[in-house]
Design a protein around this motif. Structure first.
Motif, mmCIF file in Angstrom:
data_model
loop_
_atom_site.group_PDB
_atom_site.id
_atom_site.type_symbol
_atom_site.label_atom_id
_atom_site.label_comp_id
_atom_site.label_asym_id
_atom_site.label_seq_id
_atom_site.Cartn_x
_atom_site.Cartn_y
_atom_site.Cartn_z
ATOM 1 N N SER A 1 -4.651 -2.398 -6.461
ATOM 2 C CA SER A 1 -3.851 -1.159 -7.790
ATOM 3 C C SER A 1 -2.556 -2.164 -7.232
ATOM 4 O O SER A 1 -3.366 -2.070 -9.165
ATOM 5 C CB SER A 1 -3.882 -0.208 -6.175
ATOM 6 N N GLU B 1 10.606 1.296 -1.930
ATOM 7 C CA GLU B 1 9.891 1.775 -2.504
ATOM 8 C C GLU B 1 9.900 0.104 -3.452
ATOM 9 O O GLU B 1 10.888 -0.462 -3.937
ATOM 10 C CB GLU B 1 9.664 2.848 -3.422
ATOM 11 N N SER C 1 0.892 -0.642 -0.163
ATOM 12 C CA SER C 1 0.097 0.123 0.036
ATOM 13 C C SER C 1 0.707 1.120 -0.008
ATOM 14 O O SER C 1 0.510 2.628 -0.731
ATOM 15 C CB SER C 1 -0.885 0.103 1.627
ATOM 16 N N ASP C 2 1.829 1.112 0.638
ATOM 17 C CA ASP C 2 2.989 2.212 0.609
ATOM 18 C C ASP C 2 3.163 2.559 -0.558
ATOM 19 O O ASP C 2 3.412 4.239 -1.568
ATOM 20 C CB ASP C 2 4.046 2.068 1.283
ATOM 21 N N SER C 3 3.590 1.684 -1.780
ATOM 22 C CA SER C 3 4.089 2.119 -2.839
ATOM 23 C C SER C 3 3.295 1.971 -3.987
ATOM 24 O O SER C 3 2.830 2.590 -4.680
ATOM 25 C CB SER C 3 4.873 0.901 -3.494
ATOM 26 N N PHE C 4 1.924 1.223 -3.564
ATOM 27 C CA PHE C 4 0.396 1.220 -4.578
ATOM 28 C C PHE C 4 -0.559 1.519 -4.508
ATOM 29 O O PHE C 4 -1.992 1.373 -4.688
ATOM 30 C CB PHE C 4 0.789 -0.405 -5.737
ATOM 31 N N SER C 5 -1.181 1.909 -3.095
ATOM 32 C CA SER C 5 -2.126 2.526 -2.640
ATOM 33 C C SER C 5 -2.540 1.338 -1.935
ATOM 34 O O SER C 5 -3.228 1.837 -0.442
ATOM 35 C CB SER C 5 -3.183 3.432 -3.666
ATOM 36 N N SER C 6 -2.545 0.833 -2.644
ATOM 37 C CA SER C 6 -4.074 -0.623 -1.979
ATOM 38 C C SER C 6 -3.288 -2.015 -3.239
ATOM 39 O O SER C 6 -2.812 -1.943 -3.503
ATOM 40 C CB SER C 6 -5.353 -0.519 -1.730
#
Length: 312
Positions: free
Chosen positions: A147, A181, A139-144
């Motif tokens: 995603s 990331e 989630s830190d890199s792709f929002s969820s």
């Protein structure tokens, strides 16, 4: 360096058509001497009997793993027989020959063998749910995770030609990316995502290429330069999917690549992916200790020599 969550690295190899019944490419009875072997998968017996549930039939699994992987290691055995390389793991063969244009065949077969093993080793007949830890990191890199799933499948489905798509973690912070990331990386044909292989000139799809560049000139100088080629990325590989046609055509037909990818996503063993994260984190800490003169003495003798299959 990779400038965005979507970049590409690529190289070359071809495969025979899997659409008709053909003689098995690998017959262990004919092999008198095998230094490189097809490694055992944790769920190999279950896949052999039932296939990969929701993804591959038992026949498709046999073709994509036993027959094709057997073909690759047979070629590696022939290429390295009676040389100092015959006991060398496939990953080390990839890195050792990335700067040697004349060793294309050895590089291609080793790279394909390593990548195909990574793909199958992250599959499970009863895949666990993604942990809270991995959900947070994604989630830190792709929002969820959803995603990431949509981006990953769309990227793999859009590839015009065979190859692999990887989820990679960047080791260090730079001007464009944070430490840890995550990004999506594609490699065409037998291209390798390994940082030490970025010296090799790798094929590019100009319609999808973002910022990875071409590293052909660096391969002409096989000296003691940095393991990272100019423009390369210092990354760890966490997950990969094989998009070569022989993997999915048997079950899904010409227009079924997306359905195969959707089935693959539901067969991912997220525990293995998380284990890859933690394993590479430990390797990074060891690397940092060794870069410190005060820490080198304590590291002597700690690394254990593992058999070829376990470092495939």
């Amino acid at each position: 360096m990779i400038l965005s969550p979507l970049s590409r690295q690529q190289t070359a190899l071809r495969i025979c058509r899997p659409l008709i019944q053909t003689q098995c490419l690998y017959n262990p009875k004919t092999q008198r001497r095998r230094i490189h072997n097809v490694p055992l998968l944790v769920h190999g017996e279950a896949f052999k009997t039932d296939g990969v549930p929701g993804m591959l039939s038992s026949d498709a699994f046999d073709l994509a793993w036993h027959q094709y992987q057997g073909h690759l290691v047979d070629r590696l055995n022939r290429l390295t027989a009676d040389t100092p390389l015959e006991n060398t793991p496939t990953k080390d063969l990839v890195l050792a020959h990335a700067r040697q244009p004349h060793a294309a065949s050895l590089f291609n077969h080793a790279s394909m063998a390593w990548a195909n093993h990574q793909f199958f080793s992250t599959l499970s007949p009863n895949p666990p749910k993604m942990s809270a830890f991995l959900t947070s990191k994604i989630s830190d890199s792709f929002s969820s995770p959803e995603s990431l799933q949509n981006t990953f499948i769309a990227t793999a489905n859009a590839m015009f030609g065979p190859g692999f798509v990887w989820l990679v973690r960047h080791k260090y912070r730079n001007a464009y990316l944070m430490e840890n990331e995550l990004s999506i990386l594609t490699t065409y044909l037998a291209g390798s995502p390994l940082p030490g292989a970025h010296y090799r000139r790798q094929e590019q799809d100009q319609n999808t290429m973002m910022a990875a560049g071409s590293f052909g000139s660096a391969s002409l100088f096989p000296g003691k330069e940095s393991k990272i080629a100019y423009g390369g990325a210092d990354i760890d590989v966490l997950l990969g999917v094989n998009t070569w046609e022989h993997v999915w055509l048997m079950n899904y037909g010409v227009g079924g690549k997306k359905r195969f990818l959707e089935g693959w996503w539901n067969a991912i063993d997220w525990d293995v992916v998380e284990s890859n994260w933690h394993d590479t984190s430990r390797e990074k800490k060891t690397e940092n200790r060794r870069s410190n003169p005060l820490g080198r003495l304590g590291d002597v003798g700690r690394r254990k020599q593992r058999p070829v299959d376990s470092v495939y």
